[in-house]
Design an enzyme around this catalytic site. Sequence first.
Site, mmCIF file in Angstrom:
data_model
loop_
_atom_site.group_PDB
_atom_site.id
_atom_site.type_symbol
_atom_site.label_atom_id
_atom_site.label_comp_id
_atom_site.label_asym_id
_atom_site.label_seq_id
_atom_site.Cartn_x
_atom_site.Cartn_y
_atom_site.Cartn_z
ATOM 1 C CE LYS A 75 -3.928 2.136 2.429
ATOM 2 N NZ LYS A 75 -4.900 2.031 3.537
ATOM 3 C CB SER A 150 -8.222 4.000 2.651
ATOM 4 O OG SER A 150 -7.382 3.316 3.571
ATOM 5 C CB SER A 174 -8.691 1.300 5.585
ATOM 6 O OG SER A 174 -9.347 2.542 5.477
#
Lengths: 484, 95, 476
Positions: A75, A150, A174
Amino acid sequence: MIEKTVAELAKALRAREISSVELTQAFLDRISRYKALNAFITVDANRSLAQARAADARLAKGEAGPLTGVPIAQKDIFCADGWRTTCGSKILSNFIAPYDATTIEKFNAAGAVVLGKTNMDEFAMGSSNETSFYGPVQNPWDVESVPGGSSGGSAAAVAARLAPAATGTDTGGSIRQPAALTNLTGLKPSYGRVSRYGMIAFASSLDQGGPMTRTAEDAALLLNVMAGFDPRDSTSLERPVPDYAATLDADIRGLRVGLPREYFGEGLNAEVARAIEAAIGEYKKLGAQVVEVELPNSKLAVPCYYVLAPAEASSNLSRFDGVRYGYRAPEYDDLIDMYSKTRAEGFGAEVKRRIMIGTYALSAGYYDAYYLKAQKLRRLIADDFTRAFEKCDVILGPTSPTTAFKRGAKTDDPVAMYLSDIYTISVNLAGLPGMSIPAGFDIKGLPIGLQLIGKYFDEARLLNVAHRYQQVTDWHDRVPPGFD
Amino acid sequence: MSLDTTQVRKIAHLARLRISAEEAQAYADSLSRILGLIEQMNAVDTSGVEPMAHPSESALRLRPDEVTEPNQREKFQAIAPAVEAGLYLVPKVIE
Amino acid sequence: MEWESVIGLEVHTQLLTKSKAFSGASTKYGAAPNTQACAVDIALPGVLPVFNKEAARMAVKFGLAIGAAINRRSVFARKNYFYPDLPKGYQISQYELPIVAKGRVTIDIDGQEKVVGITRAHLEEDAGKSLHEDFHGMSGIDLNRAGTPLLEIVSEPDLRSAKEAVAYLKKLHQLVVYLGICDGNMQEGSFRCDANVSVRRKGETKFGTRAEIKNVNSFRFVEKAIEYEIERQVELLEAGGKVVQETRLYDSDKNETRSMRGKEEAMDYRYFPDPDLPPLVIDEAFVRDVEKTMPELPDAKRARFIKDYGLSPYDASVLTASREMAQYYEETATASGQPKLAANWIASELSGYLNRENKDITQSPVTARMMTGLLKRIADNTISGKIAKDVLDAMWSGEGDADTVIAKQGLRQITDTGAIEKVVDEVIAKNPKQLEQYRAGKEALFGYFVGQVMKATGGKANPAQVNELLKKKLAG
């Protein structure tokens, strides 16, 4: 090759059936083939392949670590030395991280290859991946729908088999919510289990990094690498790390599964509810015992969270001021103008909204009514879990009230968007470990996630409970049409 | 509670965010809606409840007093917007 | 109309740790810009603070020294504001729960003791520095100082004059340097002071509106700035005006304070507990451990010097001004066996030299061992007190220890009665007129004869012996 799990790939690499370079190249090819998904912000084939070559050399010498040669998508919230690290924001669009996050360091030490940096909501603020400066991410199960957020880029990448596994971070859901919306296994560890050093902070008392994989077994392998004490993180806890893979097969007969009454009420989509009911049935068949529990304050988790997280974020994001790194506005009159333009131009609308809410909640005259009140509610929410866990070993419920929604459906209504995380947020507030695992599909063919919540530092049990379910179901093996 | 544009502008200034007049109105609307959500908190009586700042009740761990960080100025300043003579440059600071 | 001033001080002391409060970067002063600003100090995205144990120990040490309770649980908060020398956009500082609770120090004002309350002392981090030299109209930022640990010591508004404020400040300075927690270097900014000043009519119990004076970096300037500010406020009030609560800057060139308009914009620091740092817990064992390292404090040392060595309060104060001075004195007093003589020579003679050349005792070319040698020669009558001054001067100039100087310059006192008698006889023989007058009753001439004998012996004759012999011989 792309169908193999991390566990299988690590084995194949050690057996030298495949090389890391071949494997990495194969995934890089898929990343460029499915570029339209927009799952990655930065891909750097040269860097990845250099790491793969080094991994092959280690494999050749028989010096392989647990993940040597396995490509992992990271990420874009984790700083990786030499990699552009944007956190989904324009303000870091030119930021080449000059150091490694502890998580990156640990993956490097384990021999994994950084496959690229995945797309995400800007500063992890969002539940649909639509707040990214680098554009929205498509859900491979329906390219017009969101992958959740997210960690939407990581979710889309693993779901579409662009990466065998990825990392995510979870402040209010997330990891779990995008995992649910893309048919993945996602684990948010207990607060303090995984180092936050080098993970760009959103809300420091809530953020945790964790794995996003296809199976619970893979999640265990990744958590084995990620978990552990870090002297550079004052909130990291000095507790031994068990081998999470070792207890996956443990018998769960007699396991007490708690069903929170509040998670099955109003607002829960009927198809999701049916899938969860079916999963409960599977657990009963596996010998688990179902008990009803109460989380009476859970309805306050969302309001409480939307004070605490923005308050912490408003302060955490003050360092983005155009002085030492990142974007600086090209024109300005004076210092204050430079700050204000840099930040106004560098941050997107949702980030600015949250900075303003947080600033307001902390400001003179409002602190007690908002911030302090929220901290007290946080205590009540955490206490609810403590009481519930007197009656059960794990808590089970839905991850998300609905399956994936269409892009644009909630962008005009922040409050509607915030309610996507209604079942996940309280877990962060309490600091507990939570997991989402695939539990079926709705009529449109969109995945449904089942959430498991564990006691503090009881990740091993969660993984065990998830793994046993995956041995008797095959939801997690489904591949989105067009991506096989 | 709802926010008006004057309050929004004050908050934006505290947060060093430049906003236009139209934006101020839009933020006043959306922030007011969020505050509406937040104020559901008031439904619960929290008197006597100890605020919770950290999920774990651990104490601060202390680091031994040792110099462990080498000079990395060149590396760090390679990504800075403006530097000269080893200094970060900013518009003139007025005391 | 009589006015009374009310003053409270906020003192920032840089703690003498090797590394920073929350990072492993060096705190050494004077390095090239930004070479001691690590990833944490420049607030790269993702970095986290880890607190320095030594800074906690030093704060506890200070707390114990002022008789304060140590808060078993203190909390680091974030003080949010934007400034280029503040890389995170917030300063980590203790706000609601400081590590050191209420304490006190005693100051001496014209021989009168006064107790000054200390409200609290809390840990925080220092900011970097803005350099205003012109870089094409820009300022340069050096973050080497950013993150250096500070102990901010806040006094009660107990001080009633600039003089008291300075006495308190000097006392604190002495204390932190004694404790070894601060180098006390005001020029380098290791010990800095802000003063809150207000005035009220005598007899009034409510406080007046205060102004905060920033940036005063010497004892003298603190005194002048406060005096100026008191005068300004009194004049303002007497003219029917009102004091505005504000921050003012002291300008030492013009000797005035002036309003910092830039900072007047309502500050809203939005303090909240730092989520990156759990509470700082100081247990009993920690305090015990620090207790073991406590040095004897200045007040106790002073009392002991008066009692054990029979010193005057004044000498005792001078000789305990610093730990090094006290050590010098004790070494000399013990080795020479002459505590009072040592006090005289160190507190007045040697201190005179030190003051003239602006040196502290550690820089004295006359070491404690050399001073001991000198005192021994005075005590055993090898030299007189007068000659000893010359010997000290020579030692100060680097001519060697007392014995070397005495031998080289032939300063050994003449104690041979025969030799002195010979000189006495000669002097009497040469001065028949004076002898006659003396014997006729003009006894004041005795001093004249002593002078002549001393002159003839180059000052080396033992004065007591000279007196005795002269008395006998002059009597006839």
